[in-house]
Motif scaffolding. Structure first.
Motif, PDB file in Angstrom:
ATOM      1  N   ALA A   1       0.194   2.523   5.567  1.00  0.00           N
ATOM      2  CA  ALA A   1      -0.823   2.901   4.594  1.00  0.00           C
ATOM      3  C   ALA A   1      -1.703   3.929   4.865  1.00  0.00           C
ATOM      4  O   ALA A   1      -1.836   4.331   3.053  1.00  0.00           O
TER       5      ALA A   1
ATOM      6  N   LEU B   1      -7.308   1.096   5.481  1.00  0.00           N
ATOM      7  CA  LEU B   1      -6.888   0.251   3.927  1.00  0.00           C
ATOM      8  C   LEU B   1      -6.306  -1.215   4.589  1.00  0.00           C
ATOM      9  O   LEU B   1      -6.675  -2.393   4.164  1.00  0.00           O
TER      10      LEU B   1
ATOM     11  N   TRP C   1       0.787  -1.298   0.148  1.00  0.00           N
ATOM     12  CA  TRP C   1      -0.050  -0.190  -0.117  1.00  0.00           C
ATOM     13  C   TRP C   1       0.960   1.560   0.875  1.00  0.00           C
ATOM     14  O   TRP C   1       0.427   2.407  -0.275  1.00  0.00           O
TER      15      TRP C   1
END
Length: 185
Positions: A139, A131, A92
């Motif tokens: 992230a 996330l 991410w």
């Protein structure tokens, strides 16, 4: 004490946001980019490429916002327990710093990729608040900062993506985001 080097309106604000979230004491060293302070020997000893952000933590030197986010997450106990989740976190962060940033801020990429990327992010965020499941993480700093910058800098419209819109609102209202990014803009 940890020192964060950056310029006004630079990606250093992403690292500032995470430092504020972690409540880690740090000194922010504002470099005058117009005067090319980031090209002076003192700073080039920290980052030989003359780019910000960079940090020093004692004798340790590190540059690139994504690498710094991962370092801070590890140092302050915010890394997931499993190898798979740590890889997902890195994924991410790299996505935010590379794919998403390019899509938002390079016009040709924005026209070509924005709808597909936002649709996919919307699907992920339709199933969870952040996330990495339900916990805010580095992230969210990487991706949330890019999405927030997208609204601020290129007037990105997320209205067709309700989960993305809610997410951007949720992360940009965090006190650490306001202190590090919104108030600096």
């Amino acid at each position: 004490m940890l020192k964060l080097y950056g310029g006004a309106r630079s990606r250093a604000s992403i690292v500032r946001w995470y430092l504020e979230e972690l409540e880690v004491p740090y000194e922010f060293v504002l470099l005058d980019m117009q005067e090319k302070e980031h090209h002076q020997p003192e700073f080039l000893a920290i980052n030989p490429f003359g780019k910000v952000p960079a940090i020093t933590d004692g004798d340790f030197k590190l540059w690139e916002s994504g690498a710094i986010l991962l370092y801070l997450a590890e140092k302050y106990g915010k890394l997931p327990d499993s190898s798979e989740k740590r890889a997902e976190l890195a994924q991410w962060i790299l996505f935010g710093n590379s794919t998403l940033a390019t899509t938002l801020f390079v016009e040709s990429a924005r026209e070509r990729e924005m709808e597909r990327l936002l649709g996919s992010i919307n699907t992920v965020l339709s199933e969870r608040s952040f996330l990495m499941d339900e916990a805010f993480s580095a992230a969210d700093v990487a991706v949330g900062s890019m999405l927030g910058y997208g609204k601020m800098m290129v007037n990105a419209d997320y209205s067709a993506y309700p989960a993305v819109s809610e997410y951007v609102q949720r992360v940009t209202q965090r006190p650490a985001f306001i202190k590090a990014i919104a108030s600096a803009s």
